[in-house]
Design a protein around this motif. Sequence first.
Motif, PDB file in Angstrom:
ATOM      1  N   MET A   1       6.042  97.944  10.344  1.00  0.00           N
ATOM      2  CA  MET A   1       5.938  99.207   9.577  1.00  0.00           C
ATOM      3  C   MET A   1       7.328  99.732   9.679  1.00  0.00           C
ATOM      4  SD  MET A   1       2.667 101.071  10.508  1.00  0.00           S
ATOM      5  CE  MET A   1       2.902 102.552   9.873  1.00  0.00           C
ATOM      6  N   GLN A   2       7.821 100.381   8.643  1.00  0.00           N
ATOM      7  CA  GLN A   2       9.133 100.989   8.645  1.00  0.00           C
ATOM      8  C   GLN A   2       9.148 102.394   9.111  1.00  0.00           C
ATOM      9  OE1 GLN A   2      10.876 101.075   4.545  1.00  0.00           O
ATOM     10  NE2 GLN A   2      10.197  99.050   3.997  1.00  0.00           N
ATOM     11  N   ALA A   3      10.034 102.443  10.037  1.00  0.00           N
ATOM     12  CA  ALA A   3      10.184 103.510  11.035  1.00  0.00           C
ATOM     13  C   ALA A   3      10.650 104.675   9.921  1.00  0.00           C
ATOM     14  CB  ALA A   3      11.140 103.392  12.218  1.00  0.00           C
ATOM     15  N   ALA A   4       9.704 105.841  10.262  1.00  0.00           N
ATOM     16  CA  ALA A   4      10.098 106.998   9.078  1.00  0.00           C
ATOM     17  C   ALA A   4      11.490 107.738   9.627  1.00  0.00           C
ATOM     18  CB  ALA A   4       9.034 108.013   9.252  1.00  0.00           C
TER      19      ALA A   4
ATOM     20  N   LEU B   1      12.380 110.349  10.441  1.00  0.00           N
ATOM     21  CA  LEU B   1      12.083 111.691  10.565  1.00  0.00           C
ATOM     22  C   LEU B   1      13.264 112.430  11.326  1.00  0.00           C
ATOM     23  CD1 LEU B   1       9.631 113.640  10.087  1.00  0.00           C
ATOM     24  CD2 LEU B   1       8.885 112.863  12.151  1.00  0.00           C
ATOM     25  N   THR B   2      14.262 113.211  10.720  1.00  0.00           N
ATOM     26  CA  THR B   2      15.290 113.746  11.441  1.00  0.00           C
ATOM     27  C   THR B   2      14.634 115.082  12.291  1.00  0.00           C
ATOM     28  OG1 THR B   2      16.896 113.087   9.610  1.00  0.00           O
ATOM     29  CG2 THR B   2      17.454 114.569  11.404  1.00  0.00           C
ATOM     30  N   VAL B   3      14.477 114.784  13.431  1.00  0.00           N
ATOM     31  CA  VAL B   3      13.775 115.852  14.219  1.00  0.00           C
ATOM     32  C   VAL B   3      14.774 116.643  14.741  1.00  0.00           C
ATOM     33  CG1 VAL B   3      12.584 116.285  16.424  1.00  0.00           C
ATOM     34  CG2 VAL B   3      11.999 114.283  14.796  1.00  0.00           C
ATOM     35  N   PRO B   4      14.932 118.080  14.660  1.00  0.00           N
ATOM     36  CA  PRO B   4      15.960 118.916  15.271  1.00  0.00           C
ATOM     37  C   PRO B   4      16.153 118.718  16.819  1.00  0.00           C
ATOM     38  CG  PRO B   4      14.397 120.084  14.085  1.00  0.00           C
ATOM     39  CD  PRO B   4      13.897 118.790  13.951  1.00  0.00           C
TER      40      PRO B   4
ATOM     41  N   PHE C   1      16.675 123.442  17.561  1.00  0.00           N
ATOM     42  CA  PHE C   1      15.300 124.130  17.481  1.00  0.00           C
ATOM     43  C   PHE C   1      15.252 125.607  18.181  1.00  0.00           C
ATOM     44  CE2 PHE C   1      11.536 124.621  20.120  1.00  0.00           C
ATOM     45  CZ  PHE C   1      10.624 124.881  19.137  1.00  0.00           C
TER      46      PHE C   1
ATOM     47  N   HIS D   1       5.953 104.437   4.974  1.00  0.00           N
ATOM     48  CA  HIS D   1       6.591 105.610   5.150  1.00  0.00           C
ATOM     49  C   HIS D   1       6.068 106.281   6.539  1.00  0.00           C
ATOM     50  CE1 HIS D   1       8.243 105.717   1.259  1.00  0.00           C
ATOM     51  NE2 HIS D   1       7.246 105.527   0.746  1.00  0.00           N
TER      52      HIS D   1
ATOM     53  N   PRO E   1       8.235 108.296  14.804  1.00  0.00           N
ATOM     54  CA  PRO E   1       9.338 108.080  15.580  1.00  0.00           C
ATOM     55  C   PRO E   1       8.895 108.727  16.919  1.00  0.00           C
ATOM     56  CG  PRO E   1       9.533 110.053  14.081  1.00  0.00           C
ATOM     57  CD  PRO E   1       8.457 109.379  13.597  1.00  0.00           C
TER      58      PRO E   1
ATOM     59  N   ILE F   1       1.468 114.664  10.521  1.00  0.00           N
ATOM     60  CA  ILE F   1       2.856 114.157  10.300  1.00  0.00           C
ATOM     61  C   ILE F   1       2.816 112.981   9.286  1.00  0.00           C
ATOM     62  CG2 ILE F   1       4.814 113.171  11.227  1.00  0.00           C
ATOM     63  CD1 ILE F   1       4.096 115.942  12.560  1.00  0.00           C
TER      64      ILE F   1
ATOM     65  N   LEU G   1       4.624 112.867   5.724  1.00  0.00           N
ATOM     66  CA  LEU G   1       5.590 111.773   5.513  1.00  0.00           C
ATOM     67  C   LEU G   1       5.334 111.173   3.761  1.00  0.00           C
ATOM     68  CD1 LEU G   1       6.067 110.038   8.798  1.00  0.00           C
ATOM     69  CD2 LEU G   1       7.747 111.432   7.688  1.00  0.00           C
TER      70      LEU G   1
ATOM     71  N   ARG H   1       6.185 113.690   1.700  1.00  0.00           N
ATOM     72  CA  ARG H   1       7.840 113.812   1.362  1.00  0.00           C
ATOM     73  C   ARG H   1       8.444 112.382   0.555  1.00  0.00           C
ATOM     74  NH1 ARG H   1      11.893 112.985   6.537  1.00  0.00           N
ATOM     75  NH2 ARG H   1      11.121 110.878   6.362  1.00  0.00           N
TER      76      ARG H   1
ATOM     77  N   LEU I   1       5.992 121.818  16.584  1.00  0.00           N
ATOM     78  CA  LEU I   1       7.013 122.731  16.679  1.00  0.00           C
ATOM     79  C   LEU I   1       8.294 122.218  16.605  1.00  0.00           C
ATOM     80  CD1 LEU I   1       6.108 125.385  19.340  1.00  0.00           C
ATOM     81  CD2 LEU I   1       6.575 125.938  17.040  1.00  0.00           C
ATOM     82  N   ARG I   2       8.561 120.672  16.890  1.00  0.00           N
ATOM     83  CA  ARG I   2       9.420 119.839  16.969  1.00  0.00           C
ATOM     84  C   ARG I   2       9.958 119.012  15.573  1.00  0.00           C
ATOM     85  NH1 ARG I   2      11.240 118.598  22.160  1.00  0.00           N
ATOM     86  NH2 ARG I   2      12.977 117.449  21.302  1.00  0.00           N
ATOM     87  N   VAL I   3       8.775 119.181  14.975  1.00  0.00           N
ATOM     88  CA  VAL I   3       8.700 118.457  13.409  1.00  0.00           C
ATOM     89  C   VAL I   3       8.802 119.481  12.588  1.00  0.00           C
ATOM     90  CG1 VAL I   3       7.732 116.360  12.454  1.00  0.00           C
ATOM     91  CG2 VAL I   3       7.401 116.808  14.953  1.00  0.00           C
TER      92      VAL I   3
ATOM     93  N   PHE J   1      10.474 121.640  11.476  1.00  0.00           N
ATOM     94  CA  PHE J   1      11.803 121.790  10.806  1.00  0.00           C
ATOM     95  C   PHE J   1      12.412 120.557  10.105  1.00  0.00           C
ATOM     96  CE2 PHE J   1      11.449 125.176  13.882  1.00  0.00           C
ATOM     97  CZ  PHE J   1      11.184 126.278  12.878  1.00  0.00           C
ATOM     98  N   ALA J   2      11.756 119.455  10.343  1.00  0.00           N
ATOM     99  CA  ALA J   2      12.473 118.266   9.928  1.00  0.00           C
ATOM    100  C   ALA J   2      12.838 117.982   8.538  1.00  0.00           C
ATOM    101  CB  ALA J   2      11.609 116.831   9.992  1.00  0.00           C
ATOM    102  N   GLU J   3      13.906 117.318   8.250  1.00  0.00           N
ATOM    103  CA  GLU J   3      14.377 117.482   6.815  1.00  0.00           C
ATOM    104  C   GLU J   3      13.552 116.701   5.940  1.00  0.00           C
ATOM    105  OE1 GLU J   3      19.059 116.807   8.384  1.00  0.00           O
ATOM    106  OE2 GLU J   3      17.952 115.055   6.979  1.00  0.00           O
TER     107      GLU J   3
END
Lengths: 76, 635
Positions: A27-30, A32-35, A40, B267, B271, B289, B293, B296, B336-338, B340-342
């Motif tokens: 599977m392709q890893a998303a 997902l840019t996590v702050p 945060f 998709h 992570p 999530i 995704l 998105r 809460l950690r996700v 704000f994800a882009e």
Amino acid sequence: MNSHLRDISHPGGLAAASVPLRCHRPMQAAALTVPTTLSFFGTMLMGVLALLRGAAMAPALLRSPVLLRMRHQRRA
Amino acid sequence: MPDLALRRWLYLYFVLASTVAAVTAMAGVLRGGGFSGGEIALLVLFAILFAWISASFWLTCLGAVARLAGVRLLPLNAAAEPSAARTAILMPVYNEDVAGVFAGVRSIWEAAGPDFDFYILSDSTNPASWIAEELAWHRMKAELDGAPNIFYRHRPRNIGRKSGNIQDFCENWGQLYDYMVILDADSLMTGRTLRELVGLMDANPRAALIQAPPQLVGRNSLFARIQQFASSVYGPLHTAGLALLQGPDGNYWGHNAIIRVHAFMQHCGLPKLPGKPPFGGEILSHDFIEAALLRRAGWDVWMAPDIGGSYEEPPPTIPDYLLRDRRWCQGNLQHLRVIFAEGLKLPSRLHLAMGIMSYASSPLWLFLLIASASFVGAAEHGPYYATAVVTLVVAMLVLLFGPKLLALIVLAQDEDQVRAHGGMGAIGWGIILESLFSALMAPIAMLQLSWYILSILMGIAVGWGSQQRTDRALPWRYAARGYGIHTALGVIGIVLLNAFAPGALGWFLPLLAGLILSIPLVVMTSSPLLGELTRQDGLFLVPSERRGLRVLDRAHALTAAHAASMTDVRALVLEDPDVRRLHLALLADTPAPPPADPVRLAALRVQAARREVAGFTREDWTMVLCDAEGLAALG
């Protein structure tokens, strides 16, 4: 001892395969840019400051002529 | 019905307008010339919580209007011709009640026929569950004349929990399928619904996921029957409102949904979040999530509120319900950690925010109540604060109980549904008693969830264990141990209010009553006998109880027939050559990793050969059962 499977065995014996042949593809890893923790909490802090600013403005807003008139009318 | 954007703006307007009106009224009564810091805090809390329940109220109103007007809730058509797509039905299991799981799979298999492949994806870490699953799978295949489309896979290492389990399926067999339907261990779906979901996916190539909202059915305890009734009577309004606001920005509830496999594989590889649990590590509540995704990436995510034929069982007791909430709470707070994800779409962020708020609202309610009580208790504030509390309570009552009345009005339009729920009298009494129960349970849940949030913020993580899904009457001692603190806090609340704000005692009594009565409430609602008595009296009836539900009745009959054979069967692998051969055959299909401690394994092999297993720990059993070479040597 008596076989636990004897009474439930299929005439053809044990089941051949429990799963189909594998056809592997990862599977392709998303992305997902996590702050980060810092950004945060920075965002949270900004939110709290905005709320505080809003709260500080509330008394002035609530002393607006319209609201004052409403309050006086209610008490009257 | 106006278009999606207009519906959303109207909804937002109603929520904001009612909140502003309520907050303005509240501010007006609080004080004439300026506000203290405490009063501002009280107002802010009031605004947040009023907006929260007002959002739920207007959602139900929207749903009620849609139901009364007969609005089409899912704007998609299903393909008319039979599908050529290949669909896998996945049942991930983790130390579940084996008889119940396999009964459910078989019941769905019998309903869906040969159109689907079934995968029981076991992540069970309990060796007894593992071997029982193997035997149950073998028995089921034998009884179904081989049933070549029912597969069983045990994963030796539980990496990534449920989402890791699904990922493992996708990576190994995902390419074989166009769609997958994810179930939960207590999920049931009818063949018609499964085929319709496939038809919808066939005809709508932009759709990556369609959620079939599950209806609660099948349990007998009083608590479960009340939940089933509430889900059946109020649920349609809620799902209708949600569907109309979501459109293609829908959400995923983790099971009872069909998913386009290649979109998911492309998709939804999740992570690991940076940091340690409870906020870092593996994403626990993966479903929200995954939906975010998919959105998105431009895929549509829909909910099909009227598709029917989608069921799950509710938790049987209050403690089971709250325990499940403990895990969901941690999972949702992790968002809460996700959030704000882009790149996430705004509706997806709102789904995440609503999920967080559904738990964060509990401590906020607690703060609000404590703050209200202290203001009422402060002598210098006089009667204005009591009036504020009255306003607050009345407004909240309208928002909380209004939807129930709307549900009654909507249900009354459908004679068939009225009969299926036992008639208008039974429905009316059901709503009154359910409301009473909800009012008593709300402060218990509020206190418990507030504690969960505090413990999560303190860094105390919980595991993601299996759920207790069977009906059982809880003993008084068990309830007293778990809910003595709630009772004590209720009594302390009464004493404090009586001492410092006797005028407010009457207003807080309904809340405190729930806490004080928590022990008997837990015990009595756990009772299957009381559940049965209320059923005989025609209370809390749902259509599946009145008319029967084939897929559910069949699952129950199969569970009852096979429950006795699902005792601890680990030792049979050593004692019965046929069971051992079966286990070794399955082990060959999913080989276990090499042992972590070869010396220990060598000692265990000797003991296993002598059948000296009385002192085996769970880990010992796992090592022995993963040891294909050692087991093969037994002959």
